[in-house]
Enzyme design. Structure first.
Site, PDB file in Angstrom:
ATOM      1  N   ASP A 117      -1.299  84.174 -72.539  1.00  0.00           N
ATOM      2  CA  ASP A 117      -1.823  82.591 -72.299  1.00  0.00           C
ATOM      3  C   ASP A 117      -0.472  81.561 -72.731  1.00  0.00           C
ATOM      4  O   ASP A 117       0.869  81.958 -73.658  1.00  0.00           O
ATOM      5  CB  ASP A 117      -2.175  82.057 -73.175  1.00  0.00           C
ATOM      6  CG  ASP A 117      -3.581  80.557 -72.531  1.00  0.00           C
ATOM      7  OD1 ASP A 117      -4.563  81.360 -71.784  1.00  0.00           O
ATOM      8  OD2 ASP A 117      -3.488  79.740 -71.980  1.00  0.00           O
ATOM      9  N   ARG A 123      -6.789  60.447 -66.896  1.00  0.00           N
ATOM     10  CA  ARG A 123      -6.688  61.453 -67.860  1.00  0.00           C
ATOM     11  C   ARG A 123      -5.777  61.566 -69.698  1.00  0.00           C
ATOM     12  O   ARG A 123      -6.292  61.692 -70.132  1.00  0.00           O
ATOM     13  CB  ARG A 123      -7.042  62.833 -67.159  1.00  0.00           C
ATOM     14  CG  ARG A 123      -7.959  63.291 -66.098  1.00  0.00           C
ATOM     15  CD  ARG A 123      -8.072  64.107 -65.950  1.00  0.00           C
ATOM     16  NE  ARG A 123      -9.488  64.356 -64.266  1.00  0.00           N
ATOM     17  CZ  ARG A 123      -9.625  65.504 -63.821  1.00  0.00           C
ATOM     18  NH1 ARG A 123      -9.120  66.617 -64.318  1.00  0.00           N
ATOM     19  NH2 ARG A 123     -10.856  65.237 -63.469  1.00  0.00           N
TER      20      ARG A 123
END
Length: 270
Positions: A143, A35
């Site tokens: 976040d 990935r």
């Protein structure tokens, strides 16, 4: 494909675990290479060591956010796990109105691009109606990524991401940009207090307790000790009787001291 050495994998996995609570066992080595390989090549890195140095030096958090997106499978969209929003409207908000007049304290932890906190904001707009102007209903939305927070601040979404929203909400709270995208209107955007925050921080700098905390599909990759510590920090910052929402693929397990299970992925502080 770039190969990752034992030392490089250990460096990255230990960093991710210590900083963000995500456990990457040896079985994840092939996933990391698969990935991240194309990302490293496209960014001009010739090794995972060079990439790791970049992560350490990146003060924006965007590099780590990209890494976390690559190694996890989270998907964020409007009205995800809709039963939670129904419960919030039907159970949580009436309780908040009864116990804390004019001050609703809600935290969206791991808000990503803003779909979750904007959904909560629309629910509160509808619930309080003409009384809304008397209430403090701003939602804390946090976040770790500056990129995600910037997207949430802009509040721009393609039409396909709007499909699950009621037509009334699309007409009331969004404006068309004329190119297949819609933007959250300024009034609703102002309902979010967007802040960068790492849930692995040992100290949560909040002066008032929250009535509800949404931390959904964030803890699924944490190991048990990390999750337990985080849940207890959430409990410390919930008002008596406050609610904790987690993802449907997550669980507090049997050791959920201080919380009472209400329905799938919804708990209440005892």
């Amino acid at each position: 494909m770039l190969k990752i050495s034992d030392q490089e994998f250990q460096q990255i996995s230990q960093y991710i675990r210590s900083q963000y609570g995500i456990k990457l066992g040896p079985e994840k080595r092939a996933l990391i290479m698969g990935r991240l390989g194309s990302t490293l090549v496209s960014r001009g890195f010739d090794s995972f060591t060079a990439y790791f140095k970049y992560l350490l030096a990146d003060e924006t958090g965007d590099g780590v956010f990209e890494l976390l997106n690559k190694i996890t499978t989270n998907h964020t969209y409007f009205m995800r796990e809709a039963a939670h929003f129904m419960f919030f409207q039907e159970k949580v908000l009436p309780w908040v109105k009864a116990v804390s007049p004019y001050d609703a304290r809600i935290w969206s932890a791991g808000c990503s691009r803003g779909q979750e906190p904007y959904t909560l904001a629309m629910l509160m707009q509808d619930y309080f109606g003409h009384e809304k102007q008397r209430w403090n209903t701003q939602i804390l939305a946090t976040d770790i990524s500056a990129q995600a927070l910037s997207a949430a601040r802009e509040g721009i979404y393609p039409a396909e991401e709007m499909a699950s929203l009621p037509e009334k909400w699309r007409n009331t709270y969004f404006q068309s940009l004329g190119d297949g995208r819609y933007q959250v209107k300024l009034g609703l955007r102002n309902e979010l207090v967007l802040r960068s925050f790492n849930l692995m921080n040992q100290h949560f700098p909040f002066r008032k307790p929250f009535h509800a905390i949404f931390c959904r599909n964030v803890m699924i990759y944490f190991d048990a000790p990390t999750k337990k510590q985080l849940v207890q920090r959430f409990r410390q910052h919930l008002a008596p009787g406050g609610y904790l929402f987690i993802g449907h693929s997550e669980s507090l397990g049997r050791d959920n001291e201080g919380f009472r299970y209400l329905q799938p992925a919804v708990y209440r502080k005892e």
